[in-house]
Structures are given as structure tokens and as C-alpha cells.
Design a protein around this motif. Structure first.
Motif, PDB file in Angstrom:
ATOM      1  N   LEU A   1       0.835  -1.209   0.000  1.00  0.00           N
ATOM      2  CA  LEU A   1       0.000   0.000   0.000  1.00  0.00           C
ATOM      3  C   LEU A   1       0.867   1.256   0.000  1.00  0.00           C
ATOM      4  CD1 LEU A   1      -2.815  -1.103   2.502  1.00  0.00           C
ATOM      5  CD2 LEU A   1      -2.877  -1.103   0.001  1.00  0.00           C
ATOM      6  N   THR A   2       1.943   1.219   0.784  1.00  0.00           N
ATOM      7  CA  THR A   2       2.853   2.367   0.827  1.00  0.00           C
ATOM      8  C   THR A   2       3.472   2.596  -0.546  1.00  0.00           C
ATOM      9  OG1 THR A   2       3.318   1.817   3.125  1.00  0.00           O
ATOM     10  CG2 THR A   2       4.821   3.364   2.074  1.00  0.00           C
ATOM     11  N   ASP A   3       3.884   1.499  -1.198  1.00  0.00           N
ATOM     12  CA  ASP A   3       4.461   1.612  -2.548  1.00  0.00           C
ATOM     13  C   ASP A   3       3.464   2.221  -3.534  1.00  0.00           C
ATOM     14  OD1 ASP A   3       6.719   0.488  -1.536  1.00  0.00           O
ATOM     15  OD2 ASP A   3       6.415  -1.502  -2.423  1.00  0.00           O
ATOM     16  N   ARG A   4       2.176   1.963  -3.260  1.00  0.00           N
ATOM     17  CA  ARG A   4       1.137   2.518  -4.132  1.00  0.00           C
ATOM     18  C   ARG A   4       0.845   3.983  -3.810  1.00  0.00           C
ATOM     19  NH1 ARG A   4      -4.173  -0.808  -3.790  1.00  0.00           N
ATOM     20  NH2 ARG A   4      -4.951   1.308  -3.690  1.00  0.00           N
ATOM     21  N   GLY A   5       1.521   4.492  -2.763  1.00  0.00           N
ATOM     22  CA  GLY A   5       1.330   5.904  -2.401  1.00  0.00           C
ATOM     23  C   GLY A   5       0.224   6.123  -1.390  1.00  0.00           C
ATOM     24  N   LEU A   6      -0.277   5.031  -0.799  1.00  0.00           N
ATOM     25  CA  LEU A   6      -1.334   5.185   0.200  1.00  0.00           C
ATOM     26  C   LEU A   6      -0.723   5.372   1.585  1.00  0.00           C
ATOM     27  CD1 LEU A   6      -3.879   2.461  -0.976  1.00  0.00           C
ATOM     28  CD2 LEU A   6      -4.190   4.941  -1.056  1.00  0.00           C
ATOM     29  N   ASP A   7      -1.412   6.121   2.429  1.00  0.00           N
ATOM     30  CA  ASP A   7      -0.972   6.376   3.797  1.00  0.00           C
ATOM     31  C   ASP A   7      -1.625   5.332   4.712  1.00  0.00           C
ATOM     32  OD1 ASP A   7      -0.660   7.250   6.396  1.00  0.00           O
ATOM     33  OD2 ASP A   7      -0.939   9.377   5.898  1.00  0.00           O
ATOM     34  N   VAL A   8      -0.862   4.323   5.087  1.00  0.00           N
ATOM     35  CA  VAL A   8      -1.420   3.189   5.838  1.00  0.00           C
ATOM     36  C   VAL A   8      -1.949   3.630   7.206  1.00  0.00           C
ATOM     37  CG1 VAL A   8      -0.932   0.899   6.792  1.00  0.00           C
ATOM     38  CG2 VAL A   8       0.074   1.578   4.618  1.00  0.00           C
ATOM     39  N   ASP A   9      -1.239   4.550   7.843  1.00  0.00           N
ATOM     40  CA  ASP A   9      -1.717   5.033   9.147  1.00  0.00           C
ATOM     41  C   ASP A   9      -3.060   5.747   9.010  1.00  0.00           C
ATOM     42  OD1 ASP A   9       0.280   4.008  10.732  1.00  0.00           O
ATOM     43  OD2 ASP A   9       1.608   5.723  10.385  1.00  0.00           O
ATOM     44  N   ALA A  10      -3.193   6.516   7.948  1.00  0.00           N
ATOM     45  CA  ALA A  10      -4.470   7.230   7.735  1.00  0.00           C
ATOM     46  C   ALA A  10      -5.599   6.233   7.467  1.00  0.00           C
ATOM     47  CB  ALA A  10      -4.340   8.209   6.567  1.00  0.00           C
ATOM     48  N   ILE A  11      -5.296   5.170   6.738  1.00  0.00           N
ATOM     49  CA  ILE A  11      -6.312   4.140   6.477  1.00  0.00           C
ATOM     50  C   ILE A  11      -6.723   3.468   7.793  1.00  0.00           C
ATOM     51  CG2 ILE A  11      -6.669   1.864   5.414  1.00  0.00           C
ATOM     52  CD1 ILE A  11      -5.027   2.891   3.029  1.00  0.00           C
ATOM     53  N   LYS A  12      -5.741   3.138   8.608  1.00  0.00           N
ATOM     54  CA  LYS A  12      -6.064   2.491   9.895  1.00  0.00           C
ATOM     55  C   LYS A  12      -6.886   3.441  10.763  1.00  0.00           C
ATOM     56  CE  LYS A  12      -1.843   1.226  10.748  1.00  0.00           C
ATOM     57  NZ  LYS A  12      -0.651   0.759  11.450  1.00  0.00           N
ATOM     58  N   GLN A  13      -6.549   4.719  10.686  1.00  0.00           N
ATOM     59  CA  GLN A  13      -7.303   5.700  11.474  1.00  0.00           C
ATOM     60  C   GLN A  13      -8.774   5.715  11.050  1.00  0.00           C
ATOM     61  OE1 GLN A  13      -6.181   6.912  14.195  1.00  0.00           O
ATOM     62  NE2 GLN A  13      -8.240   7.729  14.461  1.00  0.00           N
ATOM     63  N   GLN A  14      -8.994   5.617   9.747  1.00  0.00           N
ATOM     64  CA  GLN A  14     -10.393   5.600   9.271  1.00  0.00           C
ATOM     65  C   GLN A  14     -11.108   4.330   9.708  1.00  0.00           C
ATOM     66  OE1 GLN A  14     -11.644   7.508   5.699  1.00  0.00           O
ATOM     67  NE2 GLN A  14      -9.544   7.621   4.974  1.00  0.00           N
ATOM     68  N   ILE A  15     -10.380   3.219   9.709  1.00  0.00           N
ATOM     69  CA  ILE A  15     -10.977   1.951  10.175  1.00  0.00           C
ATOM     70  C   ILE A  15     -11.382   2.093  11.645  1.00  0.00           C
ATOM     71  CG2 ILE A  15     -10.422  -0.458  10.762  1.00  0.00           C
ATOM     72  CD1 ILE A  15      -8.651  -0.486   8.197  1.00  0.00           C
ATOM     73  N   LYS A  16     -10.493   2.693  12.428  1.00  0.00           N
ATOM     74  CA  LYS A  16     -10.751   2.818  13.871  1.00  0.00           C
ATOM     75  C   LYS A  16     -11.893   3.785  14.163  1.00  0.00           C
ATOM     76  CE  LYS A  16      -5.833   2.146  14.795  1.00  0.00           C
ATOM     77  NZ  LYS A  16      -4.579   2.822  15.133  1.00  0.00           N
ATOM     78  N   SER A  17     -12.126   4.710  13.259  1.00  0.00           N
ATOM     79  CA  SER A  17     -13.141   5.728  13.586  1.00  0.00           C
ATOM     80  C   SER A  17     -14.482   5.499  12.895  1.00  0.00           C
ATOM     81  CB  SER A  17     -12.594   7.131  13.305  1.00  0.00           C
ATOM     82  OG  SER A  17     -12.082   7.207  12.016  1.00  0.00           O
ATOM     83  N   LEU A  18     -14.681   4.364  12.250  1.00  0.00           N
ATOM     84  CA  LEU A  18     -16.009   4.065  11.684  1.00  0.00           C
ATOM     85  C   LEU A  18     -16.901   3.518  12.810  1.00  0.00           C
ATOM     86  CD1 LEU A  18     -17.446   3.809   8.715  1.00  0.00           C
ATOM     87  CD2 LEU A  18     -17.412   1.403   9.333  1.00  0.00           C
TER      88      LEU A  18
END
Ligand code: RM4
Ligand code: MN
Ligand code: MN
Length: 412
Positions: A15-32
Motif C-alpha cells: 500500500l505504501t508503494d502505491r502511495g497510500l498512507d497506511v496510518d491514515a487508512i487504519k485511522q479511518q478503520i478505527k473511527s467508523l
């Protein structure tokens, strides 16, 4: 190191190689946040019967306890949605319920008026041809606003069981006017910081016409009511073949999507566990919502969407059924977070149907379980909430405390 931890590291790198921010994704998972419906714990059934569950909640206090237990393994469900008739104390009070929930780490979420249990509702509630029933319903609405205040909640979710069974039974356009007048009375009674969610359903309990039968009716009513009225989409309330994610996209674009009653259907309003029958649909719905978060004209609406379960657990244990539904919802959400949106838009703009569909499905086909497990561990939770729930022995404990009647093979 566990197997899933290794898988997580590989996925995080991809995901990082694809330019995605893994921490930001996890943050969204945690806040749904997903609201747990008080009415789904305890025994429920079909019109044909109820299979009793060992230790099923017998009181509002036990319902709160069960929701708190579910929250303890999921971490994203600190809210209990309420159905007003079923969630009061024996002497008809609501504040003690709010206070007890707060002690257990929960707040009360969307408050649902009840206009379907009562002899007076034979011909409907606010659409009823008899003025006295309409007036009594509006009194109930005003009371629900008071209850919502007492609960410390800011949202009311209305579903009307109003409809007719036979052609000619009532004057349809008059019912439409009564519908608006009744909803307006509720809307006007609400505090300025309260939101009204207007739910639709295509049939049941009546079979010829339903006054709020589809998203168009709900949208029309909400548009006329004002900005604090929004459409609530119950995933089980559409005819077979209806494209729910398309409806969601239109409501998002109009800034009129308010929330969801999550469940799954095969035939009608089946109230099965979310993400079991049609996980692709749930993913495609979240894809529309996530996509709308990147558009400044729809981002606020997309971020404010309220998620609730609205299910009936007839053969699975209700607590495990709710946990599993939340996990399935998280899976669909996490997959939607992985959609590679720039290439998707490029493929769409180029008319490359195959590449566009492949790009979307690549996210759907991704295994997001390691990501979800990692997010849970970072929240101080067990990576698998069902396993944690089973290991806690809670079912055995409540069966012993509340009575083991109906205890089945998987009862704990
Ligand atoms: C309806 C609708 C409502 C729910 C009732 C019990 O079909 O889904 O949201 O409150 O059932
Ligand atoms: Mn519903
Ligand atoms: Mn329903």
C-alpha cells in the motif's frame, strides 16, 4: 510473530508503494462508528416463531450490558440505538437508562419512535384517515423529542408502517399530504441541533401501497422539510435487483444521505447479518461513500453518515451475530479504502471498461483481514473479536445468571 502480522507487513508495504498512507487508512478503520440496536439483543424471531437463546436479555439493563460487552471486543460501537417503546424503565423513565449506559461506556444514539405497535395504527399513523390517530401520533413524536433530549441524543430515526392493503381503500394523494404534515410536525418539534433520519421501505406491513415506499419519497419529504432531514437507507428495504449503491451515490451528491440500517437480504426485509448474502454490495456502497469524501461538495455529508445495525438474529446467537455484522461491515469499509482512485478515474475517463472494473475489483479482492487485525491490536483489542467474545465466557455467564432456557449446542 503470528502469520497475520507477517501478512500485514507485506500489505502495508504494498500500500505504501502505491502511495497510500497506511496510518491514515487504519485511522479511518478505527473511527467508523457503528450503532448497536437495543432491539437486536435478546430474543427475536419471525412471524412464525421465536427460537429462544440462553441468557437472552430480559430488561433494558441487560440489553445495555450486552451492548457494552459487544463494544468491549469491537471498540467501534460505543453507541446504542434505541426504540422508544422498548427502552424505558418499568416506571417509564429514560434518564436512568442513559446514566446506566454511560456507566457502561455507552451513549444513546438514534432514537426510533414507534408508530406500529398499537391497535390505533390499523390504517396508519400520520397518514391515517382518522384525525384523532394522526394527532395522537404527533403527540408521540413530540414526546420522542423529549425522550431524545433525556437520552442526550441528537438524532431521531423515523420509519412509518403506514400503507394500505387494497385498491381504493384510501385516497392516495391525501395520504401524501398527511404524511408531509405529520413529518413536518416532528421536524418542527425537534431542537435545532437534532437531525431527522427518514427511512423508507417498499412494502410491509401493508401490501398494496406504502406511504414512504422508496428513496424518492423519502428524499422528497426530506427536501421539503429542510436541511436537518436526511434519508436513511435500510439495506433490506428494496426490491430484488435494485442498485442500492447507485441510490447512495445520488443521495450523497444531493447531500441528503443521513444514515444506514445495516443488514442483508436475499428476498425481502430479511434482516440477516450485514455482509453475508451480498458482501459485494456492501463494498460498492462504501466505495461510493469513500469516493464522496474526496469531493469537497459531498465530503461533509459522507463523513457524517450514521451507521446502525438493524437486524434480527433468529438462528445465530444475537450477540455473536452483531459482532460478526460489524466485522463484515469493517471488511467492506476497509476494502473501499484501498480503491486506487486516480487510475480508476483515468480508466473511466478513457472509456476503458475492463481496466476501470479491474481497478475497482482489485480492492474488493484484497485480503484486508491483516489490516483490520492490526488496527484492532493498536486499539488494545484482540485481533479477532468473535474469538475474544467466545473466550470471555460471557454467554455461559449470562446463561447462568439469566436462565439457560433454550441453550443450544453453540450456546456458550
Ligand atoms: C422495520 C424497519 C425499522 C425497524 C422496524 C422494527 O422494517 O426496518 O427500521 O425499526 O422494522
Ligand atoms: Mn430499519
Ligand atoms: Mn426493516
Amino acid at each position: 510473530m503470528e502469520n497475520w502480522e507477517r501478512q500485514y507487513q507485506v500489505l502495508a508495504q504494498v500500500l505504501t508503494d502505491r502511495g497510500l498512507d497506511v496510518d491514515a487508512i487504519k485511522q479511518q478503520i478505527k473511527s467508523l462508528v457503528i450503532e448497536l440496536p437495543s432491539w437486536a439483543v435478546g430474543n427475536s424471531g419471525t412471524r412464525y416463531g421465536v427460537f429462544r437463546q440462553a441468557g437472552a436479555a430480559r430488561s433494558i439493563w441487560e440489553k445495555v450490558d450486552d451492548c457494552a460487552k459487544i463494544q468491549s471486543v469491537l471498540g467501534v460501537c460505543p453507541v446504542m440505538a434505541s426504540h422508544v417503546n422498548w427502552d424505558k424503565t418499568d416506571d417509564g423513565r429514560y434518564e436512568p437508562v442513559r446514566d446506566y449506559a454511560a456507566q457502561r461506556g455507552l451513549r444513546i444514539g438514534t432514537v426510533h419512535p414507534n408508530t406500529f405497535l398499537g391497535q390505533q395504527y390499523k390504517f396508519g399513523s400520520i397518514c391515517n384517515p382518522f384525525a384523532d390517530v394522526r394527532e395522537a401520533t404527533i403527540e408521540h413524536f413530540v414526546d420522542c423529542v423529549r425522550i431524545t433530549r433525556e437520552f442526550g441524543s441528537k438524532a431521531i430515526g423515523i420509519w412509518l408502517a403506514d400503507g394500505t392493503n387494497y385498491p381504493g381503500q384510501d385516497h392516495l394523494r391525501s395520504r401524501k399530504h398527511r404524511l408531509f404534515d405529520g413529518l413536518k410536525a416532528l421536524y418542527d418539534a425537534m431542537d435545532p441541533d437534532m437531525t431527522l433520519f427518514v427511512e423508507y421501505k417498499f412494502f410491509e406491513p401493508f401490501f398494496y401501497t406504502t406511504d414512504l415506499q422508496d428513496w424518492g419519497m423519502s428524499f422528497m419529504m426530506c427536501s421539503r422539510l429542510g436541511p436537518r432531514a436526511r434519508v436513511l437507507v435500510d439495506l433490506g428495504h428494496h426490491a430484488s435487483g435494485v442498485n442500492v449503491e447507485h441510490i447512495v451515490s445520488i443521495l450523497l451528491d444531493e447531500n441528503k444521505l443521513g444514515g444506514f440500517h445495516l443488514n442483508n437480504r436475499k428476498y425481502a426485509d430479511d434482516d440477516l447479518m450485514a455482509g453475508t448474502i451480498n458482501p459485494l454490495e456492501l463494498f460498492l456502497i462504501f466505495d461510493q461513500i469513500i469516493d464522496a469524501t474526496f469531493d469537497p461538495t459531498t465530503a461533509a455529508t459522507a463523513r457524517a453518515v450514521c451507521y446502525m445495525l438493524d437486524q434480527s438474529h433468529n438462528i445465530e446467537g444475537s450477540l455473536e451475530g452483531m459482532i460478526q455484522s460489524v466485522m463484515n461491515t469493517q471488511t467492506a469499509h476497509a476494502k473501499a479504502l484501498l480503491v486506487d482512485r486516480a487510475p480508476l478515474r483515468a480508466a473511466q475517463a478513457a472509456g476503458d471498461v475492463i481496466l476501470a472494473n479491474r481497478t475497482l475489483m482489485e480492492a474488493y479482492d484484497s485480503d484486508v483481514q491483516p489490516l483490520l487485525k492490526q488496527a484492532r491490536v493498536e486499539m488494545g483489542l484482540s485481533p479477532d473479536p468473535i474469538v475474544a467474545f467466545r473466550e470471555s465466557g460471557y454467554l455461559r455467564q449470562i446463561a447462568a445468571e439469566r436462565g439457560a432456557e433454550g441453550l443450544g449446542a453453540l450456546g456458550g
